[in-house]
Design a protein around this motif. Structure first.
Motif, PDB file in Angstrom:
ATOM      1  N   ASN A 196       4.517 136.659  -2.655  1.00  0.00           N
ATOM      2  CA  ASN A 196       4.758 138.031  -2.418  1.00  0.00           C
ATOM      3  C   ASN A 196       6.290 138.063  -3.149  1.00  0.00           C
ATOM      4  O   ASN A 196       6.650 139.253  -3.186  1.00  0.00           O
ATOM      5  CB  ASN A 196       4.936 138.719  -1.421  1.00  0.00           C
ATOM      6  CG  ASN A 196       2.704 138.444  -0.098  1.00  0.00           C
ATOM      7  OD1 ASN A 196       1.889 138.931  -1.684  1.00  0.00           O
ATOM      8  ND2 ASN A 196       2.287 138.500   0.234  1.00  0.00           N
ATOM      9  N   THR A 197       6.926 137.408  -2.631  1.00  0.00           N
ATOM     10  CA  THR A 197       8.157 137.922  -3.161  1.00  0.00           C
ATOM     11  C   THR A 197       8.752 136.293  -4.815  1.00  0.00           C
ATOM     12  O   THR A 197       9.386 136.992  -5.440  1.00  0.00           O
ATOM     13  CB  THR A 197       9.449 137.172  -2.402  1.00  0.00           C
ATOM     14  OG1 THR A 197       9.081 135.467  -1.042  1.00  0.00           O
ATOM     15  CG2 THR A 197       8.951 138.144  -1.037  1.00  0.00           C
ATOM     16  N   ASP A 205      11.884 138.308  -6.645  1.00  0.00           N
ATOM     17  CA  ASP A 205      12.591 137.587  -6.390  1.00  0.00           C
ATOM     18  C   ASP A 205      13.659 136.234  -7.765  1.00  0.00           C
ATOM     19  O   ASP A 205      14.248 136.180  -8.106  1.00  0.00           O
ATOM     20  CB  ASP A 205      12.812 135.173  -5.538  1.00  0.00           C
ATOM     21  CG  ASP A 205      12.581 137.009  -3.740  1.00  0.00           C
ATOM     22  OD1 ASP A 205      13.265 138.046  -3.871  1.00  0.00           O
ATOM     23  OD2 ASP A 205      12.216 136.157  -3.415  1.00  0.00           O
ATOM     24  N   SER A 247       7.021 144.027  -3.939  1.00  0.00           N
ATOM     25  CA  SER A 247       6.649 143.186  -3.151  1.00  0.00           C
ATOM     26  C   SER A 247       5.232 143.549  -2.803  1.00  0.00           C
ATOM     27  O   SER A 247       4.832 144.160  -2.182  1.00  0.00           O
ATOM     28  CB  SER A 247       7.653 142.519  -2.094  1.00  0.00           C
ATOM     29  OG  SER A 247       8.707 142.066  -1.916  1.00  0.00           O
ATOM     30  N   SER A 295       1.108 143.245  -2.471  1.00  0.00           N
ATOM     31  CA  SER A 295      -0.152 142.234  -1.269  1.00  0.00           C
ATOM     32  C   SER A 295      -1.000 142.431  -1.577  1.00  0.00           C
ATOM     33  O   SER A 295      -1.823 143.426  -2.611  1.00  0.00           O
ATOM     34  CB  SER A 295       0.572 143.530  -0.238  1.00  0.00           C
ATOM     35  OG  SER A 295       0.232 144.364  -0.017  1.00  0.00           O
ATOM     36  N   THR A 329      -1.306 141.404  -6.106  1.00  0.00           N
ATOM     37  CA  THR A 329      -0.791 140.079  -5.823  1.00  0.00           C
ATOM     38  C   THR A 329      -0.672 139.453  -7.615  1.00  0.00           C
ATOM     39  O   THR A 329      -0.034 139.464  -8.168  1.00  0.00           O
ATOM     40  CB  THR A 329      -0.245 139.481  -5.169  1.00  0.00           C
ATOM     41  OG1 THR A 329       0.439 139.798  -3.719  1.00  0.00           O
ATOM     42  CG2 THR A 329       0.668 138.162  -5.043  1.00  0.00           C
TER      43      THR A 329
END
Length: 162
Positions: free
Chosen positions: A65-66, A70, A96, A98, A102
């Motif tokens: 999710n990151t 990132d 982020s 979900s 995603t």
């Protein structure tokens, strides 16, 4: 992102089925095509399903999710405040996600927003080996700060060169 977390290298074999199910949502490739080959081929063919299939190994690493946001922020300055000299609509926030969002984000859909300046910057960052914040009005006009990001690694953790 896939190279950063050791999920795949450009020459790694990847699956590119015509469709894939993620969190109850069916995702398909354009015109339902499927192909076999490596990550480079999947990228060239714009194989949505190959990139969605990367979620599972990234989930196993606890970063699914990151990882995208990132990576975009760390090396490409995406999601940082860009002071381009005129008011703009942002620099492609990388939320982020979900659930099925995603998977959508892994193929550039969902809540991801990018503009032409963002995409030009991504290409320039790869070509240059590092991020230089784009601007429309010279910085010396008002002394504003530019966003910063790390240089791209010369070699990714999975051993592949930039």
């Amino acid at each position: 992102m896939m190279m950063r977390y050791g999920v795949a290298r450009p020459d790694s074999p990847v699956e590119c089925p015509s469709s894939v199910l993620w969190d109850g949502t069916q995702f398909e490739n354009l015109s339902g095509f499927s192909t076999k080959g490596d990550l480079t081929n999947a990228f060239a063919m714009s194989c949505n399903t190959a990139f969605i299939k990367a979620i599972t190994p990234l989930k196993d690493k606890g970063v699914h999710n990151t990882a995208l946001g990132d990576t975009a922020r760390k090396w490409f300055g995406i999601g940082e405040l860009w002071s381009v000299g005129v008011q703009d609509r942002g620099t492609g926030p990388s939320p982020s996600p979900s659930g099925s969002e995603t998977a959508a984000s892994y193929i550039g859909q969902g809540r991801i927003t990018m503009n032409a300046l963002n995409m030009a910057s991504v290409s320039a960052t790869v070509k240059n080996g590092g991020f230089l914040q784009p601007y429309l009005v010279p910085r010396d006009l008002d002394g504003r700060e530019f966003a910063k990001a790390e240089r791209l690694p010369g070699e990714w953790p999975s051993g592949c060169r930039r």
